[in-house]
Motif scaffolding. Sequence first.
Motif, PDB file in Angstrom:
ATOM      1  N   VAL A  98       5.805   7.854   0.263  1.00  0.00           N
ATOM      2  CA  VAL A  98       4.945   7.239   1.278  1.00  0.00           C
ATOM      3  C   VAL A  98       4.744   5.756   0.964  1.00  0.00           C
ATOM      4  CG1 VAL A  98       2.638   7.247   2.301  1.00  0.00           C
ATOM      5  CG2 VAL A  98       3.803   9.419   1.832  1.00  0.00           C
ATOM      6  N   SER A  99       4.448   5.448  -0.296  1.00  0.00           N
ATOM      7  CA  SER A  99       4.234   4.043  -0.687  1.00  0.00           C
ATOM      8  C   SER A  99       5.469   3.204  -0.397  1.00  0.00           C
ATOM      9  CB  SER A  99       3.957   3.926  -2.193  1.00  0.00           C
ATOM     10  OG  SER A  99       2.856   4.682  -2.534  1.00  0.00           O
ATOM     11  N   TRP A 100       6.618   3.752  -0.743  1.00  0.00           N
ATOM     12  CA  TRP A 100       7.867   3.012  -0.573  1.00  0.00           C
ATOM     13  C   TRP A 100       8.117   2.706   0.905  1.00  0.00           C
ATOM     14  CZ3 TRP A 100      13.214   5.528  -0.091  1.00  0.00           C
ATOM     15  CH2 TRP A 100      14.202   4.546  -0.051  1.00  0.00           C
ATOM     16  N   VAL A 101       7.967   3.696   1.754  1.00  0.00           N
ATOM     17  CA  VAL A 101       8.205   3.505   3.188  1.00  0.00           C
ATOM     18  C   VAL A 101       7.174   2.542   3.772  1.00  0.00           C
ATOM     19  CG1 VAL A 101       8.074   4.660   5.439  1.00  0.00           C
ATOM     20  CG2 VAL A 101       9.360   5.710   3.558  1.00  0.00           C
ATOM     21  N   GLN A 102       5.916   2.744   3.425  1.00  0.00           N
ATOM     22  CA  GLN A 102       4.852   1.969   4.080  1.00  0.00           C
ATOM     23  C   GLN A 102       4.815   0.511   3.607  1.00  0.00           C
ATOM     24  OE1 GLN A 102       1.270   4.390   3.843  1.00  0.00           O
ATOM     25  NE2 GLN A 102       1.969   5.633   5.576  1.00  0.00           N
ATOM     26  N   LYS A 103       5.511   0.224   2.500  1.00  0.00           N
ATOM     27  CA  LYS A 103       5.617  -1.173   2.060  1.00  0.00           C
ATOM     28  C   LYS A 103       6.353  -2.002   3.127  1.00  0.00           C
ATOM     29  CE  LYS A 103       6.641  -1.258  -2.304  1.00  0.00           C
ATOM     30  NZ  LYS A 103       7.479  -1.328  -3.535  1.00  0.00           N
ATOM     31  N   THR A 104       7.362  -1.397   3.761  1.00  0.00           N
ATOM     32  CA  THR A 104       8.110  -2.128   4.791  1.00  0.00           C
ATOM     33  C   THR A 104       7.757  -1.678   6.211  1.00  0.00           C
ATOM     34  OG1 THR A 104       9.920  -0.600   4.300  1.00  0.00           O
ATOM     35  CG2 THR A 104      10.120  -2.832   3.435  1.00  0.00           C
ATOM     36  N   MET A 105       7.310  -0.423   6.369  1.00  0.00           N
ATOM     37  CA  MET A 105       6.998   0.109   7.700  1.00  0.00           C
ATOM     38  C   MET A 105       5.641   0.811   7.626  1.00  0.00           C
ATOM     39  SD  MET A 105       9.686  -0.469   9.820  1.00  0.00           S
ATOM     40  CE  MET A 105      10.227   0.820  10.951  1.00  0.00           C
ATOM     41  N   PRO A 106       4.546   0.017   7.617  1.00  0.00           N
ATOM     42  CA  PRO A 106       3.221   0.627   7.407  1.00  0.00           C
ATOM     43  C   PRO A 106       2.813   1.625   8.484  1.00  0.00           C
ATOM     44  CG  PRO A 106       3.054  -1.747   7.847  1.00  0.00           C
ATOM     45  CD  PRO A 106       4.502  -1.445   7.681  1.00  0.00           C
ATOM     46  N   GLN A 107       3.460   1.556   9.634  1.00  0.00           N
ATOM     47  CA  GLN A 107       3.097   2.473  10.720  1.00  0.00           C
ATOM     48  C   GLN A 107       3.697   3.874  10.549  1.00  0.00           C
ATOM     49  OE1 GLN A 107       5.330   0.109  10.721  1.00  0.00           O
ATOM     50  NE2 GLN A 107       6.860   0.307  12.348  1.00  0.00           N
ATOM     51  N   LEU A 108       4.610   4.040   9.611  1.00  0.00           N
ATOM     52  CA  LEU A 108       5.260   5.356   9.452  1.00  0.00           C
ATOM     53  C   LEU A 108       4.420   6.298   8.577  1.00  0.00           C
ATOM     54  CD1 LEU A 108       9.060   4.514   9.036  1.00  0.00           C
ATOM     55  CD2 LEU A 108       7.813   5.161  11.094  1.00  0.00           C
ATOM     56  N   GLN A 109       4.503   7.561   8.897  1.00  0.00           N
ATOM     57  CA  GLN A 109       3.803   8.622   8.143  1.00  0.00           C
ATOM     58  C   GLN A 109       4.850   9.650   7.716  1.00  0.00           C
ATOM     59  OE1 GLN A 109       0.794   8.890   7.073  1.00  0.00           O
ATOM     60  NE2 GLN A 109      -0.195   7.201   8.138  1.00  0.00           N
TER      61      GLN A 109
END
Lengths: 134, 134
Positions: A98-109
């Motif tokens: 989650v941290s890795w994805v949201q670093k570049t795409m904060p809107q993703l869950q």
Amino acid sequence: MSKLIDNVKEVFNKTAIYAVATASKNGLPNVVPIHYVKLYDEEDTILLVDNFMNKTTKNLNENPWIAISVWDYDRKQAFQIKGEANIITSGKVFDDAVSWVQKTMPQLQPKSAILLKVTNVFNCQPGPDIGKEL
Amino acid sequence: MSKLIDNVKEVFNKTAIYAVATASKNGLPNVVPIHYVKLYDEEDTILLVDNFMNKTTKNLNENPWIAISVWDYDRKQAFQIKGEANIITSGKVFDDAVSWVQKTMPQLQPKSAILLKVTNVFNCQPGPDIGKEL
């Protein structure tokens, strides 16, 4: 010994979109482009993040095998990486995903983290060694 | 009605390397990058040329399903095309395949032509319609 030798890692790490294949238990193949894929540790473990997966996770729930194709057209190198997957929906690995994805795409869950333990790597570059296991 | 609607065809025709997935009859997936892939006719038939295939044709001999992933990162479009394959080693289709390959790579000797009759096309672009069949 690591299956992901240096030139495999180089091509893998440079890849932006990974072709990720699975199959149903009846053998119907599925292949989709996935962006959030990276080497997770030095023990040949790959992390894939499920943001929008559909058939891929359905297949993995009945048949854990994943095959990933990566290629570098300019350097004329191509590899296929195979292994068995574990789907993880809580704990450190999931939080890391989650941290890795949201670093570049904060809107993703992210829905889950998928850890792939690499068991086989094959050369896929046309030439005399094509198809050979590394 | 054609499954390969215009925007699928556009992405398909612009693709240089196709991620082609098959599976063994036991469901072990395989995915490899293939260059010589094109639309063969207007009846949703795709031609793939086997120049260096290995596991792909082994799998097709026991399980005819193919899945192909194509994407256009800049245009944010991605599709998965599925269908059943026929392996052809002589006659007009095979001759067409050999001519096509040897026009750009005269040193290659294709082993077979694979004709894929498209039965399903899925949207693979992240968003509300991901996974939906077209």
